[in-house]
Design an enzyme around this catalytic site. Structure first.
Site, PDB file in Angstrom:
ATOM      1  N   ARG A  73      -7.974 -19.762  41.243  1.00 62.63           N
ATOM      2  CA  ARG A  73      -7.314 -18.953  42.269  1.00 62.63           C
ATOM      3  C   ARG A  73      -7.487 -19.585  43.649  1.00 62.63           C
ATOM      4  NH1 ARG A  73      -8.858 -12.988  44.618  1.00 62.63           N
ATOM      5  NH2 ARG A  73      -7.086 -12.874  46.061  1.00 62.63           N
ATOM      6  N   ASP A 255      -8.233 -10.038  25.994  1.00 60.46           N
ATOM      7  CA  ASP A 255      -8.660 -10.773  24.803  1.00 60.46           C
ATOM      8  C   ASP A 255      -9.800 -11.739  25.107  1.00 60.46           C
ATOM      9  OD1 ASP A 255      -6.737  -9.475  23.347  1.00 60.46           O
ATOM     10  OD2 ASP A 255      -5.273 -11.106  23.449  1.00 60.46           O
TER      11      ASP A 255
END
Length: 335
Positions: A73, A255
């Site tokens: 990021r 997940d």
């Protein structure tokens, strides 16, 4: 076949050579020609610079696996604003890191640590911009991504202004997202691939609540969201009804969760209408990105190779080289 189409696209865009054995991509487009592979070794200025960076990343990663999505990021926030010049690292009341879109940025401590080590070994040689690119590559590789080549020789920017931060909302339309990526010299494959970075990391509920309760100001949830997943997300992100309400963090890819592992399950979730962010789910609303998502969900290696290429391209956006900018002694402050 779609797989062949994607593979050929990866092979020819920007003059690319792929090495299947290592899933590495080398980009020799116009922007990359300003940089050099193993710059510090080639010019004999800090031969082991990349090894020093990798060692510090490995130490940090053992204690904090979230460093991989944090650095991803941070690099995105740097390169997509004023180019890959480490301007996002600069301190100041009006610097880029103070922009609302950059709330919650992390990874600064590791970059500082690496810079200290390199200044001890090779004073005034390795730029913060190169450190950020190299450290991101090494961290995401530890998380399961390919160890793609990072061309180096970047220099650091001298300014950082929060007014220049135009990072879009995660609720933008597909057309808006595509236009934004194109403005940075990236294509539809790059966009679909780089959004796959959301296979790990977290986001604030404030970026999700509109999908859950007020999609497109309808007062209703997103009609495309899987109803069971919608129920799960609503439990984690209650409606925002008062000022000062807490803003919980949720995993971008449930997940992988706290493992922050780099996987292609992100694309399987898109195809099942189980994306956390609207911008990710909208990959399903365009024929090209839908096909790419299908390919990546079925072929992890295709995703890894494309990721290597797109990260190399992103890392070359509007770089400073030669006599441009400077080599900072402290990544948080200009010299």
């Amino acid at each position: 076949m779609v797989m062949i189409h994607i593979f050929l696209t990866v092979m020819v865009v920007g003059g690319v050579s792929l090495f299947p054995e290592t899933a590495e991509a080398i980009v020799m487009g116009p922007s990359m020609q300003k940089l050099t592979w193993h710059y510090y070794k080639v010019y004999n200025t800090c031969e082991n610079a990349e090894n020093f960076v990798r060692h510090q990343v490995e130490i940090f990663y053992k204690n904090d696996k979230s460093i991989a999505p944090k650095l991803l990021r941070l690099l995105y926030s740097d390169c997509f604003v004023s180019g890959c010049d480490a301007s996002v690292l600069l301190e100041g009341p009006n610097s880029e890191k103070m922009a609302p879109q950059n709330r919650g940025l992390g990874g600064f401590v590791l970059i500082d640590k690496i810079k200290i080590v390199l200044e001890q070994r090779c004073p005034g040689v390795v730029s913060c911009a190169d450190i950020l690119n190299l450290a991101t590559r090494d961290a995401v590789h530890l998380a399961g991504a390919p160890s793609y080549p990072v061309f180096t020789g970047r220099r650091d920017g001298l300014t950082s202004d929060k007014q220049t931060v135009d990072l879009p909302s995660p609720s933008i339309s597909w057309d808006q997202a595509m236009s934004y990526f194109k403005s940075r010299g990236l294509n539809v494959l790059d966009m679909a691939t780089l959004l796959g970075s959301h296979s790990m990391g977290r986001t604030h509920c404030s970026y999700v609540v509109d999908r859950l309760y007020n999609y497109n100001k309808t007062g209703k949830p997103s009609p495309t969201m899987n109803k069971y997943f919608l129920s799960e997300m609503a439990k984690q992100c209650p409606p925002r009804t008062r000022k000062g309400q807490t803003d919980p963090l949720v995993y971008l890819n449930p997940d992988s969760g706290s493992n922050h592992s780099f996987t292609s399950s992100f694309y399987s979730r898109i195809l099942s209408n189980k994306s956390v962010l609207e911008v990710d789910q909208q990959l399903l609303y365009n024929d090209d990105t839908k096909q790419i998502s299908k390919e990546f969900s079925e072929g992890f290696e295709d995703f890894r190779k494309s990721f290597a290429l797109s990260m190399s391209k992103m890392g070359a956006i509007n770089v400073l080289t030669k006599t441009e900018g400077e080599i900072r002694k402290d990544c948080r402050h200009i010299n």
